[in-house]
Motif scaffolding. Structure first.
Motif, PDB file in Angstrom:
ATOM      1  N   ARG A 250      -4.414   6.502  35.337  1.00 53.17           N
ATOM      2  CA  ARG A 250      -3.335   6.423  34.363  1.00 53.17           C
ATOM      3  C   ARG A 250      -2.193   5.504  34.812  1.00 53.17           C
ATOM      4  O   ARG A 250      -1.219   5.339  34.077  1.00 53.17           O
ATOM      5  CB  ARG A 250      -2.760   7.824  34.119  1.00 53.17           C
ATOM      6  CG  ARG A 250      -3.719   8.763  33.400  1.00 53.17           C
ATOM      7  CD  ARG A 250      -3.954   8.310  31.982  1.00 53.17           C
ATOM      8  NE  ARG A 250      -4.709   9.292  31.214  1.00 53.17           N
ATOM      9  CZ  ARG A 250      -5.036   9.150  29.939  1.00 53.17           C
ATOM     10  NH1 ARG A 250      -4.681   8.052  29.303  1.00 53.17           N
ATOM     11  NH2 ARG A 250      -5.716  10.077  29.309  1.00 53.17           N
ATOM     12  N   SER A 251      -2.292   4.925  36.008  1.00 50.57           N
ATOM     13  CA  SER A 251      -1.187   4.126  36.523  1.00 50.57           C
ATOM     14  C   SER A 251      -1.022   2.824  35.751  1.00 50.57           C
ATOM     15  O   SER A 251       0.079   2.409  35.409  1.00 50.57           O
ATOM     16  CB  SER A 251      -1.401   3.826  38.011  1.00 50.57           C
ATOM     17  OG  SER A 251      -1.383   5.019  38.755  1.00 50.57           O
ATOM     18  N   SER A 252      -2.135   2.134  35.499  1.00 51.68           N
ATOM     19  CA  SER A 252      -2.066   0.851  34.814  1.00 51.68           C
ATOM     20  C   SER A 252      -2.122   0.998  33.302  1.00 51.68           C
ATOM     21  O   SER A 252      -1.700   0.110  32.565  1.00 51.68           O
ATOM     22  CB  SER A 252      -3.212  -0.049  35.294  1.00 51.68           C
ATOM     23  OG  SER A 252      -4.471   0.569  35.079  1.00 51.68           O
ATOM     24  N   ALA A 253      -2.651   2.120  32.818  1.00 51.63           N
ATOM     25  CA  ALA A 253      -2.782   2.316  31.374  1.00 51.63           C
ATOM     26  C   ALA A 253      -1.501   2.919  30.798  1.00 51.63           C
ATOM     27  O   ALA A 253      -0.733   3.588  31.496  1.00 51.63           O
ATOM     28  CB  ALA A 253      -3.958   3.241  31.076  1.00 51.63           C
ATOM     29  N   GLN A 254      -1.276   2.663  29.505  1.00 53.83           N
ATOM     30  CA  GLN A 254      -0.132   3.264  28.832  1.00 53.83           C
ATOM     31  C   GLN A 254      -0.416   4.740  28.571  1.00 53.83           C
ATOM     32  O   GLN A 254      -1.557   5.145  28.340  1.00 53.83           O
ATOM     33  CB  GLN A 254       0.140   2.535  27.519  1.00 53.83           C
ATOM     34  CG  GLN A 254       0.618   1.097  27.707  1.00 53.83           C
ATOM     35  CD  GLN A 254       0.845   0.391  26.386  1.00 53.83           C
ATOM     36  OE1 GLN A 254       0.250   0.750  25.371  1.00 53.83           O
ATOM     37  NE2 GLN A 254       1.711  -0.615  26.396  1.00 53.83           N
ATOM     38  N   LEU A 255       0.640   5.539  28.613  1.00 53.38           N
ATOM     39  CA  LEU A 255       0.505   6.983  28.441  1.00 53.38           C
ATOM     40  C   LEU A 255       0.912   7.363  27.027  1.00 53.38           C
ATOM     41  O   LEU A 255       1.924   6.876  26.511  1.00 53.38           O
ATOM     42  CB  LEU A 255       1.389   7.703  29.470  1.00 53.38           C
ATOM     43  CG  LEU A 255       1.166   9.201  29.650  1.00 53.38           C
ATOM     44  CD1 LEU A 255      -0.240   9.483  30.148  1.00 53.38           C
ATOM     45  CD2 LEU A 255       2.185   9.762  30.649  1.00 53.38           C
ATOM     46  N   TYR A 256       0.112   8.233  26.407  1.00 51.75           N
ATOM     47  CA  TYR A 256       0.359   8.616  25.016  1.00 51.75           C
ATOM     48  C   TYR A 256       0.389  10.128  24.887  1.00 51.75           C
ATOM     49  O   TYR A 256      -0.390  10.841  25.535  1.00 51.75           O
ATOM     50  CB  TYR A 256      -0.748   8.081  24.093  1.00 51.75           C
ATOM     51  CG  TYR A 256      -0.717   6.579  23.905  1.00 51.75           C
ATOM     52  CD1 TYR A 256       0.041   5.992  22.893  1.00 51.75           C
ATOM     53  CD2 TYR A 256      -1.453   5.753  24.746  1.00 51.75           C
ATOM     54  CE1 TYR A 256       0.053   4.621  22.729  1.00 51.75           C
ATOM     55  CE2 TYR A 256      -1.439   4.377  24.589  1.00 51.75           C
ATOM     56  CZ  TYR A 256      -0.674   3.814  23.572  1.00 51.75           C
ATOM     57  OH  TYR A 256      -0.645   2.446  23.414  1.00 51.75           O
ATOM     58  N   ALA A 257       1.299  10.598  24.032  1.00 51.28           N
ATOM     59  CA  ALA A 257       1.230  11.977  23.552  1.00 51.28           C
ATOM     60  C   ALA A 257       0.207  11.991  22.424  1.00 51.28           C
ATOM     61  O   ALA A 257       0.291  11.193  21.493  1.00 51.28           O
ATOM     62  CB  ALA A 257       2.595  12.434  23.062  1.00 51.28           C
ATOM     63  N   ARG A 258      -0.769  12.886  22.539  1.00 57.27           N
ATOM     64  CA  ARG A 258      -1.887  12.837  21.605  1.00 57.27           C
ATOM     65  C   ARG A 258      -2.121  14.227  21.013  1.00 57.27           C
ATOM     66  O   ARG A 258      -2.249  15.210  21.749  1.00 57.27           O
ATOM     67  CB  ARG A 258      -3.138  12.332  22.310  1.00 57.27           C
ATOM     68  CG  ARG A 258      -4.340  12.137  21.413  1.00 57.27           C
ATOM     69  CD  ARG A 258      -5.504  11.504  22.176  1.00 57.27           C
ATOM     70  NE  ARG A 258      -5.216  10.121  22.534  1.00 57.27           N
ATOM     71  CZ  ARG A 258      -5.037   9.688  23.773  1.00 57.27           C
ATOM     72  NH1 ARG A 258      -5.094  10.547  24.780  1.00 57.27           N
ATOM     73  NH2 ARG A 258      -4.791   8.410  24.016  1.00 57.27           N
ATOM     74  N   VAL A 259      -2.178  14.315  19.679  1.00 61.76           N
ATOM     75  CA  VAL A 259      -2.412  15.582  18.974  1.00 61.76           C
ATOM     76  C   VAL A 259      -3.536  15.365  17.970  1.00 61.76           C
ATOM     77  O   VAL A 259      -3.514  14.401  17.194  1.00 61.76           O
ATOM     78  CB  VAL A 259      -1.145  16.074  18.247  1.00 61.76           C
ATOM     79  CG1 VAL A 259      -1.456  17.319  17.415  1.00 61.76           C
ATOM     80  CG2 VAL A 259      -0.041  16.364  19.249  1.00 61.76           C
ATOM     81  N   VAL A 260      -4.521  16.245  17.996  1.00 62.86           N
ATOM     82  CA  VAL A 260      -5.640  16.197  17.045  1.00 62.86           C
ATOM     83  C   VAL A 260      -5.536  17.403  16.123  1.00 62.86           C
ATOM     84  O   VAL A 260      -5.336  18.531  16.586  1.00 62.86           O
ATOM     85  CB  VAL A 260      -6.994  16.189  17.778  1.00 62.86           C
ATOM     86  CG1 VAL A 260      -8.137  16.241  16.767  1.00 62.86           C
ATOM     87  CG2 VAL A 260      -7.121  14.959  18.667  1.00 62.86           C
ATOM     88  N   VAL A 261      -5.659  17.162  14.824  1.00 57.68           N
ATOM     89  CA  VAL A 261      -5.561  18.231  13.842  1.00 57.68           C
ATOM     90  C   VAL A 261      -6.691  18.085  12.835  1.00 57.68           C
ATOM     91  O   VAL A 261      -7.097  16.970  12.486  1.00 57.68           O
ATOM     92  CB  VAL A 261      -4.188  18.199  13.133  1.00 57.68           C
ATOM     93  CG1 VAL A 261      -3.990  16.893  12.395  1.00 57.68           C
ATOM     94  CG2 VAL A 261      -4.025  19.383  12.192  1.00 57.68           C
ATOM     95  N   SER A 262      -7.244  19.233  12.394  1.00 54.47           N
ATOM     96  CA  SER A 262      -8.357  19.245  11.435  1.00 54.47           C
ATOM     97  C   SER A 262      -7.898  19.905  10.143  1.00 54.47           C
ATOM     98  O   SER A 262      -7.382  21.032  10.164  1.00 54.47           O
ATOM     99  CB  SER A 262      -9.557  19.998  12.011  1.00 54.47           C
ATOM    100  OG  SER A 262     -10.004  19.392  13.216  1.00 54.47           O
ATOM    101  N   VAL A 263      -8.091  19.213   9.028  1.00 52.61           N
ATOM    102  CA  VAL A 263      -7.712  19.754   7.717  1.00 52.61           C
ATOM    103  C   VAL A 263      -8.974  20.028   6.913  1.00 52.61           C
ATOM    104  O   VAL A 263     -10.065  19.546   7.230  1.00 52.61           O
ATOM    105  CB  VAL A 263      -6.787  18.776   6.957  1.00 52.61           C
ATOM    106  CG1 VAL A 263      -5.515  18.550   7.749  1.00 52.61           C
ATOM    107  CG2 VAL A 263      -7.498  17.449   6.683  1.00 52.61           C
ATOM    108  N   ALA A 264      -8.790  20.819   5.851  1.00 52.86           N
ATOM    109  CA  ALA A 264      -9.933  21.228   5.032  1.00 52.86           C
ATOM    110  C   ALA A 264     -10.548  20.031   4.301  1.00 52.86           C
ATOM    111  O   ALA A 264      -9.839  19.092   3.904  1.00 52.86           O
ATOM    112  CB  ALA A 264      -9.495  22.294   4.034  1.00 52.86           C
ATOM    113  N   TYR A 265     -11.859  20.103   4.141  1.00 53.77           N
ATOM    114  CA  TYR A 265     -12.577  19.050   3.422  1.00 53.77           C
ATOM    115  C   TYR A 265     -12.096  19.023   1.965  1.00 53.77           C
ATOM    116  O   TYR A 265     -11.935  20.052   1.335  1.00 53.77           O
ATOM    117  CB  TYR A 265     -14.079  19.332   3.477  1.00 53.77           C
ATOM    118  CG  TYR A 265     -14.932  18.170   3.039  1.00 53.77           C
ATOM    119  CD1 TYR A 265     -15.438  18.101   1.749  1.00 53.77           C
ATOM    120  CD2 TYR A 265     -15.220  17.143   3.927  1.00 53.77           C
ATOM    121  CE1 TYR A 265     -16.214  17.031   1.347  1.00 53.77           C
ATOM    122  CE2 TYR A 265     -15.996  16.079   3.533  1.00 53.77           C
ATOM    123  CZ  TYR A 265     -16.483  16.014   2.234  1.00 53.77           C
ATOM    124  OH  TYR A 265     -17.254  14.946   1.839  1.00 53.77           O
ATOM    125  N   GLY A 266     -11.857  17.828   1.464  1.00 50.94           N
ATOM    126  CA  GLY A 266     -11.344  17.674   0.115  1.00 50.94           C
ATOM    127  C   GLY A 266      -9.874  17.343   0.057  1.00 50.94           C
ATOM    128  O   GLY A 266      -9.328  17.068  -1.015  1.00 50.94           O
TER     129      GLY A 266
END
Length: 351
Positions: A250-266
């Motif tokens: 992670r030293s050379s790469a940019q750091l990101y806050a990452r959130v994954v969310v799943s919503v209902a189909y449709g």
């Protein structure tokens, strides 16, 4: 013959004087007390921050050296006339082992260890600065110097005691064959440590991610690597893991806050993206130090009756990453309630 010498060596214990040993430990205690008093006076009489940070540690190391080896030399001088000091209490194949030889061998090994550590700490940084050697390479050189010097010190100490290094090597090779199957992991980690020190796929000071835990490498040893994390504490990772597994640097790469969310189909996917962007924007405004960039929101996957979205916001450190991810989740939960967005239900609930 051997039994007689062993008996004679053990028999010298009867001739030891308790009074002499008591006086020796009193004198030794006075030496240590004197060292402590000098250090205490230096700290009390000097208020300079530069002195306490740079000069005082050097003086403390020197006094510790003098106290340790002065105590050993005083031991040899104080009991120099005692017969038990040079009496061989064990003999085998022409090798006579006495208290004096053991003390000398221990002195050689400990002195070599302290000397190379002081050399690496006080001398080598100046050399690295002159030749523009980076931290990782400097650490590798220091470790190699330490292992080489300690190997030579052990060889000299064995020779001083009278052990035949050729015979000793044969013994080690036989033991190695006998217990090789029991220490395969140790051997693999040892070899992996050497590979890491030479190839340098990661270095001391770099940030790495292991099992979703991000930390900074503080020490690379021959068997394991020490990683300091923000919340999980210290991780001691076998070196074999770095060779066989995929480790994110992670030293050379940019750091990101990452959130994954799943919503209902449709659900309206375009509307969901807008809601997520707005939630990430509001969460970022509540924190200081966030780079002024728009959140990256992507529709990343289809699943059974679920649509997966990912929100990414660039951050500067691990602590900011974790706090921002929490704020983004709070903002998403509030906006989903306001816009009546339904989350995807787990499969077992639908059944």
């Amino acid at each position: 013959m051997q039994n007689n010498q062993l008996f004679e060596g053990i028999n010298f214990l009867r001739d030891l004087s308790v009074g002499e040993f008591l006086m020796f430990f009193i004198y030794l205690g006075l030496i240590l007390l004197g060292k402590s008093m000098v250090l205490l006076l230096l700290r009390k009489l000097t208020s300079s921050a530069d002195f306490k940070e740079r000069i005082y540690p050097v003086i403390e190391d020197i006094l510790n050296w003098l106290a340790l080896y002065g105590g050993i030399l005083f031991f040899l001088f104080y009991f120099s006339r005692e017969r038990w000091l040079t009496l061989a209490f064990y003999e085998t194949e022409g090798v006579e082992i006495s208290v004096l030889l053991i003390v000398v061998a221990v002195m050689i090994v400990t002195f070599a260890s302290r000397l190379i550590k002081a050399f690496n700490h006080y001398v080598m940084p100046f050399v690295y600065e002159q030749f523009n050697v980076d931290i990782g390479m400097g650490y590798t050189i220091n470790r190699l110097l330490y292992y080489v010097v300690m190997f030579l010190a052990l060889a000299v100490s064995f020779t001083t005691v009278g052990l035949d290094l050729t015979a000793l090597g044969f013994v080690f090779s036989v033991l190695g064959i006998g217990i090789g199957f029991g220490v395969r992991n140790i051997a693999a980690n040892f070899v992996s440590g050497i590979i890491i020190l030479f190839e340098r796929p990661m270095e001391v000071g770099e940030m790495v991610e292991i099992d979703k835990k991000i930390g900074r490498i503080t020490k690379i040893k021959l068997r394991s690597t020490v990683i300091e994390t923000l919340k999980e504490g210290t991780l001691v990772v076998p070196n074999q893991y770095f060779i066989e597994q995929i480790v994110k640097n992670r030293s050379s790469a940019q750091l990101y806050a990452r959130v994954v969310v799943s919503v209902a189909y449709g659900s309206d996917t375009e509307n969901i993206e807008d809601i997520l962007k707005e939630a990430a924007r509001k969460a970022a405004q509540l924190m200081k130090g966030i780079p002024e960039k728009e959140a990256d929101v992507r529709f990343i996957d289809f699943r059974n009756s679920a649509l997966d979205f990912q929100v990414e916001v660039q951050v500067t450190d691990v602590e900011m990453k974790e706090r921002l991810e929490s704020r983004i989740r709070h903002a998403i939960a509030q906006d989903f309630i306001h816009h009546k967005v339904k989350l995807a239900q787990p499969v077992y609930e639908r059944q």
